[in-house]
Scaffold this motif. Structure first.
Motif, PDB file in Angstrom:
ATOM      1  N   MET A 142    -126.266 -37.185 -36.104  1.00 30.81           N
ATOM      2  CA  MET A 142    -126.554 -36.038 -36.964  1.00 30.81           C
ATOM      3  C   MET A 142    -127.151 -36.446 -38.316  1.00 30.81           C
ATOM      4  SD  MET A 142    -124.062 -32.759 -37.575  1.00 30.81           S
ATOM      5  CE  MET A 142    -122.740 -33.767 -38.162  1.00 30.81           C
ATOM      6  N   LYS A 143    -126.547 -37.374 -39.005  1.00 31.62           N
ATOM      7  CA  LYS A 143    -127.031 -37.767 -40.333  1.00 31.62           C
ATOM      8  C   LYS A 143    -128.413 -38.423 -40.282  1.00 31.62           C
ATOM      9  CE  LYS A 143    -122.764 -37.757 -42.871  1.00 31.62           C
ATOM     10  NZ  LYS A 143    -121.917 -38.418 -43.845  1.00 31.62           N
ATOM     11  N   PRO A 144    -128.684 -39.317 -39.334  1.00 31.15           N
ATOM     12  CA  PRO A 144    -130.041 -39.868 -39.273  1.00 31.15           C
ATOM     13  C   PRO A 144    -131.108 -38.798 -39.009  1.00 31.15           C
ATOM     14  CG  PRO A 144    -128.553 -41.296 -38.115  1.00 31.15           C
ATOM     15  CD  PRO A 144    -127.787 -40.051 -38.453  1.00 31.15           C
ATOM     16  N   TRP A 145    -130.755 -37.795 -38.192  1.00 29.09           N
ATOM     17  CA  TRP A 145    -131.708 -36.704 -37.956  1.00 29.09           C
ATOM     18  C   TRP A 145    -131.978 -35.965 -39.257  1.00 29.09           C
ATOM     19  CZ3 TRP A 145    -135.538 -35.341 -35.290  1.00 29.09           C
ATOM     20  CH2 TRP A 145    -135.618 -35.544 -33.917  1.00 29.09           C
ATOM     21  N   MET A 155    -128.089 -50.575 -33.992  1.00 32.88           N
ATOM     22  CA  MET A 155    -129.372 -50.209 -33.469  1.00 32.88           C
ATOM     23  C   MET A 155    -130.394 -51.166 -34.084  1.00 32.88           C
ATOM     24  SD  MET A 155    -130.733 -46.283 -33.364  1.00 32.88           S
ATOM     25  CE  MET A 155    -129.274 -45.570 -32.653  1.00 32.88           C
ATOM     26  N   SER A 156    -131.209 -51.761 -33.229  1.00 34.96           N
ATOM     27  CA  SER A 156    -132.147 -52.744 -33.764  1.00 34.96           C
ATOM     28  C   SER A 156    -133.601 -52.492 -33.375  1.00 34.96           C
ATOM     29  CB  SER A 156    -131.726 -54.147 -33.331  1.00 34.96           C
ATOM     30  OG  SER A 156    -131.741 -54.240 -31.924  1.00 34.96           O
ATOM     31  N   SER A 157    -133.845 -51.623 -32.399  1.00 32.43           N
ATOM     32  CA  SER A 157    -135.224 -51.363 -31.994  1.00 32.43           C
ATOM     33  C   SER A 157    -135.357 -49.922 -31.500  1.00 32.43           C
ATOM     34  CB  SER A 157    -135.645 -52.330 -30.889  1.00 32.43           C
ATOM     35  OG  SER A 157    -135.007 -52.003 -29.675  1.00 32.43           O
ATOM     36  N   PRO A 158    -136.575 -49.412 -31.420  1.00 33.09           N
ATOM     37  CA  PRO A 158    -136.767 -48.042 -30.939  1.00 33.09           C
ATOM     38  C   PRO A 158    -136.181 -47.796 -29.545  1.00 33.09           C
ATOM     39  CG  PRO A 158    -138.760 -48.807 -31.996  1.00 33.09           C
ATOM     40  CD  PRO A 158    -137.819 -49.997 -31.902  1.00 33.09           C
ATOM     41  N   GLU A 159    -136.113 -48.833 -28.739  1.00 34.00           N
ATOM     42  CA  GLU A 159    -135.543 -48.682 -27.399  1.00 34.00           C
ATOM     43  C   GLU A 159    -134.061 -48.332 -27.451  1.00 34.00           C
ATOM     44  OE1 GLU A 159    -137.556 -51.398 -28.209  1.00 34.00           O
ATOM     45  OE2 GLU A 159    -139.274 -50.410 -27.289  1.00 34.00           O
ATOM     46  N   ASP A 160    -133.422 -48.584 -28.590  1.00 34.96           N
ATOM     47  CA  ASP A 160    -132.007 -48.249 -28.757  1.00 34.96           C
ATOM     48  C   ASP A 160    -131.790 -46.759 -29.042  1.00 34.96           C
ATOM     49  OD1 ASP A 160    -131.327 -50.923 -28.402  1.00 34.96           O
ATOM     50  OD2 ASP A 160    -131.403 -51.347 -30.546  1.00 34.96           O
ATOM     51  N   ILE A 161    -132.858 -46.065 -29.393  1.00 38.53           N
ATOM     52  CA  ILE A 161    -132.790 -44.618 -29.630  1.00 38.53           C
ATOM     53  C   ILE A 161    -132.914 -43.933 -28.274  1.00 38.53           C
ATOM     54  CG2 ILE A 161    -133.876 -42.651 -30.773  1.00 38.53           C
ATOM     55  CD1 ILE A 161    -135.138 -44.658 -32.744  1.00 38.53           C
ATOM     56  N   SER A 162    -132.137 -42.894 -28.050  1.00 41.39           N
ATOM     57  CA  SER A 162    -132.222 -42.208 -26.759  1.00 41.39           C
ATOM     58  C   SER A 162    -133.648 -41.689 -26.550  1.00 41.39           C
ATOM     59  CB  SER A 162    -131.220 -41.052 -26.693  1.00 41.39           C
ATOM     60  OG  SER A 162    -131.642 -39.998 -27.523  1.00 41.39           O
ATOM     61  N   PRO A 163    -134.115 -41.691 -25.308  1.00 43.65           N
ATOM     62  CA  PRO A 163    -135.491 -41.247 -25.033  1.00 43.65           C
ATOM     63  C   PRO A 163    -135.769 -39.826 -25.529  1.00 43.65           C
ATOM     64  CG  PRO A 163    -134.551 -42.299 -23.102  1.00 43.65           C
ATOM     65  CD  PRO A 163    -133.442 -42.163 -24.106  1.00 43.65           C
ATOM     66  N   GLU A 164    -134.765 -38.964 -25.460  1.00 47.80           N
ATOM     67  CA  GLU A 164    -134.941 -37.579 -25.898  1.00 47.80           C
ATOM     68  C   GLU A 164    -135.225 -37.505 -27.394  1.00 47.80           C
ATOM     69  OE1 GLU A 164    -132.107 -38.646 -24.359  1.00 47.80           O
ATOM     70  OE2 GLU A 164    -132.370 -37.840 -22.354  1.00 47.80           O
ATOM     71  N   VAL A 165    -134.552 -38.318 -28.169  1.00 55.60           N
ATOM     72  CA  VAL A 165    -134.746 -38.349 -29.614  1.00 55.60           C
ATOM     73  C   VAL A 165    -136.032 -39.089 -29.939  1.00 55.60           C
ATOM     74  CG1 VAL A 165    -133.809 -39.197 -31.807  1.00 55.60           C
ATOM     75  CG2 VAL A 165    -132.285 -38.167 -30.117  1.00 55.60           C
ATOM     76  N   ARG A 166    -136.238 -40.226 -29.328  1.00 53.52           N
ATOM     77  CA  ARG A 166    -137.413 -41.059 -29.593  1.00 53.52           C
ATOM     78  C   ARG A 166    -138.707 -40.297 -29.337  1.00 53.52           C
ATOM     79  NH1 ARG A 166    -136.245 -45.615 -26.560  1.00 53.52           N
ATOM     80  NH2 ARG A 166    -137.484 -44.847 -24.853  1.00 53.52           N
ATOM     81  N   SER A 197    -129.282 -44.687 -39.093  1.00 53.55           N
ATOM     82  CA  SER A 197    -128.186 -44.837 -38.125  1.00 53.55           C
ATOM     83  C   SER A 197    -127.314 -46.033 -38.467  1.00 53.55           C
ATOM     84  CB  SER A 197    -128.736 -45.018 -36.709  1.00 53.55           C
ATOM     85  OG  SER A 197    -129.371 -43.859 -36.260  1.00 53.55           O
ATOM     86  N   ASN A 198    -127.956 -47.121 -38.809  1.00 55.06           N
ATOM     87  CA  ASN A 198    -127.204 -48.322 -39.154  1.00 55.06           C
ATOM     88  C   ASN A 198    -126.395 -48.130 -40.429  1.00 55.06           C
ATOM     89  OD1 ASN A 198    -128.058 -49.690 -36.880  1.00 55.06           O
ATOM     90  ND2 ASN A 198    -129.825 -50.564 -37.902  1.00 55.06           N
ATOM     91  N   GLU A 199    -126.921 -47.386 -41.392  1.00 60.22           N
ATOM     92  CA  GLU A 199    -126.179 -47.093 -42.618  1.00 60.22           C
ATOM     93  C   GLU A 199    -124.935 -46.254 -42.309  1.00 60.22           C
ATOM     94  OE1 GLU A 199    -126.532 -48.139 -45.811  1.00 60.22           O
ATOM     95  OE2 GLU A 199    -128.043 -49.495 -44.979  1.00 60.22           O
ATOM     96  N   VAL A 200    -125.087 -45.259 -41.443  1.00 57.21           N
ATOM     97  CA  VAL A 200    -123.948 -44.421 -41.068  1.00 57.21           C
ATOM     98  C   VAL A 200    -122.884 -45.254 -40.373  1.00 57.21           C
ATOM     99  CG1 VAL A 200    -123.203 -42.502 -39.588  1.00 57.21           C
ATOM    100  CG2 VAL A 200    -125.267 -42.267 -40.977  1.00 57.21           C
ATOM    101  N   LEU A 201    -123.304 -46.146 -39.487  1.00 53.59           N
ATOM    102  CA  LEU A 201    -122.349 -46.998 -38.776  1.00 53.59           C
ATOM    103  C   LEU A 201    -121.600 -47.927 -39.726  1.00 53.59           C
ATOM    104  CD1 LEU A 201    -124.203 -47.925 -35.481  1.00 53.59           C
ATOM    105  CD2 LEU A 201    -122.098 -46.610 -35.718  1.00 53.59           C
ATOM    106  N   LYS A 202    -122.298 -48.386 -40.784  1.00 50.46           N
ATOM    107  CA  LYS A 202    -121.632 -49.232 -41.778  1.00 50.46           C
ATOM    108  C   LYS A 202    -120.550 -48.452 -42.518  1.00 50.46           C
ATOM    109  CE  LYS A 202    -125.508 -51.680 -43.392  1.00 50.46           C
ATOM    110  NZ  LYS A 202    -126.228 -52.253 -44.534  1.00 50.46           N
ATOM    111  N   GLU A 203    -120.843 -47.174 -42.799  1.00 55.60           N
ATOM    112  CA  GLU A 203    -119.908 -46.341 -43.551  1.00 55.60           C
ATOM    113  C   GLU A 203    -118.700 -45.935 -42.714  1.00 55.60           C
ATOM    114  OE1 GLU A 203    -122.183 -43.038 -44.983  1.00 55.60           O
ATOM    115  OE2 GLU A 203    -123.501 -44.318 -46.170  1.00 55.60           O
ATOM    116  N   SER A 204    -118.943 -45.635 -41.444  1.00 58.35           N
ATOM    117  CA  SER A 204    -117.849 -45.216 -40.568  1.00 58.35           C
ATOM    118  C   SER A 204    -118.255 -45.428 -39.119  1.00 58.35           C
ATOM    119  CB  SER A 204    -117.512 -43.734 -40.777  1.00 58.35           C
ATOM    120  OG  SER A 204    -118.512 -42.916 -40.210  1.00 58.35           O
ATOM    121  N   ASN A 205    -117.299 -45.370 -38.248  1.00 57.16           N
ATOM    122  CA  ASN A 205    -117.589 -45.503 -36.821  1.00 57.16           C
ATOM    123  C   ASN A 205    -117.633 -44.143 -36.134  1.00 57.16           C
ATOM    124  OD1 ASN A 205    -117.870 -48.271 -36.700  1.00 57.16           O
ATOM    125  ND2 ASN A 205    -115.681 -48.616 -36.507  1.00 57.16           N
TER     126      ASN A 205
END
Length: 61
Positions: A42-45, A1-12, A27-35
């Protein structure tokens, strides 16, 4: 994820610009830890809710 447009509109819609930035970082930290895509949302929220307060309009800022 690199920009706000990458976040779903419902969350954004529920996040201020600062909260969106933190959500992307988390989100990027979670992706680094696991796929695990479920934790990628959930964790970024959880992280964002811990850092920001929800205002009367339902926006975390």
């Amino acid at each position: 994820m690199s920009s706000p447009e990458d976040i779903s509109p419902e969350v954004r819609a529920d996040l201020s610009e600062a909260a969106q930035s933190q959500f992307i970082t988390a989100s990027n930290e979670v992706l680094k830890e696991s796929n695990d895509e479920e934790n990628t949302l959930m964790k970024p929220w959880e992280h964002t809710k811990a850092l920001f307060q929800c205002n009367e309009k339902g926006i975390y800022s």
